[in-house]
Scaffold this motif. Structure first.
Motif: not given
Length: 196
Positions: A64-65, A67-75, A92-93, A11-12
């Motif tokens: 964005r955080q 989306e990046d987390w969600h994209d991890g389940m795709y190959d 994102v880190d 968080r900010r």
């Protein structure tokens, strides 16, 4: 605050006086001693300059955080993987998790002891009530008894937190028959007092 996986939610933060002093110290180290000082939320690990994630709004940063987390389940080579358009700069880190099979091994002696204790743990206290018996099973209370009209055994379940009277009849037809019998008795008693 933590997310569903137990990781701290980024968080900010608003800068306090102490943080301002640390910023000036970092600026002094960077200019006078030519030291690398990280700016932003996470270390740049050897890069210097401006962190593009500092310019994002809170909503866009969270999106964005996610989306990046969600994209991890795709190959990586999956054609259904969403194609995210990112501005130039660092991503994102948080690295999305690697999904794999989880294998849990339990000592057979511990599993047998747990299975032996389980019925006692699930079956809670019980007590007699008017017309039946109430038993606590897990998060529920179970009433078992006979119908007040037809004497058929039946059960009722409800959450353990509820405190209201239990039904004494097994169906609506029996409940209506009980109500009719009570009304007949009441009218007979009323006729008896009127005649006297």
């Amino acid at each position: 605050m933590y997310d569903d996986n137990g990781a701290p939610i980024r968080r900010r933060t608003r800068l306090t006086d102490e943080a301002d002093e640390l910023r000036y110290l970092a600026l002094e180290l960077e200019t006078d001693h030519e030291a690398f000082v990280s700016r932003g939320r996470a270390p740049w690990r050897g890069l210097s300059g401006h962190d593009p994630l500092d310019d994002l709004e809170d909503e866009e940063f969270g999106e964005r955080q996610w989306e990046d987390w969600h994209d991890g389940m795709y190959d990586e080579d999956d054609p259904e993987r969403p194609q995210r358009r990112r501005p130039s700069g660092r991503g994102v880190d948080i690295v999305p998790p690697v999904v794999g099979d989880v294998v849990v091994r339990v000592d057979p002696a511990i599993a047998a002891a747990f299975a032996a204790r389980q019925p006692d743990a699930e079956e809670g206290p019980s007590w007699e009530v008017d017309g039946g018996r109430v038993t606590v099973v897990g998060d529920f209370k179970v009433w078992a008894g006979n119908c007040g009209h037809c004497s058929t055994p039946f059960e009722q379940r409800r959450p353990a937190s509820q405190r209201r009277k239990w039904r004494k009849s097994c169906s609506r037809e029996c409940a209506k028959a009980v109500d009719r019998a009570k009304a007949r008795e009441r009218m007979a008693a009323q006729r008896g007092t009127d005649a006297a």
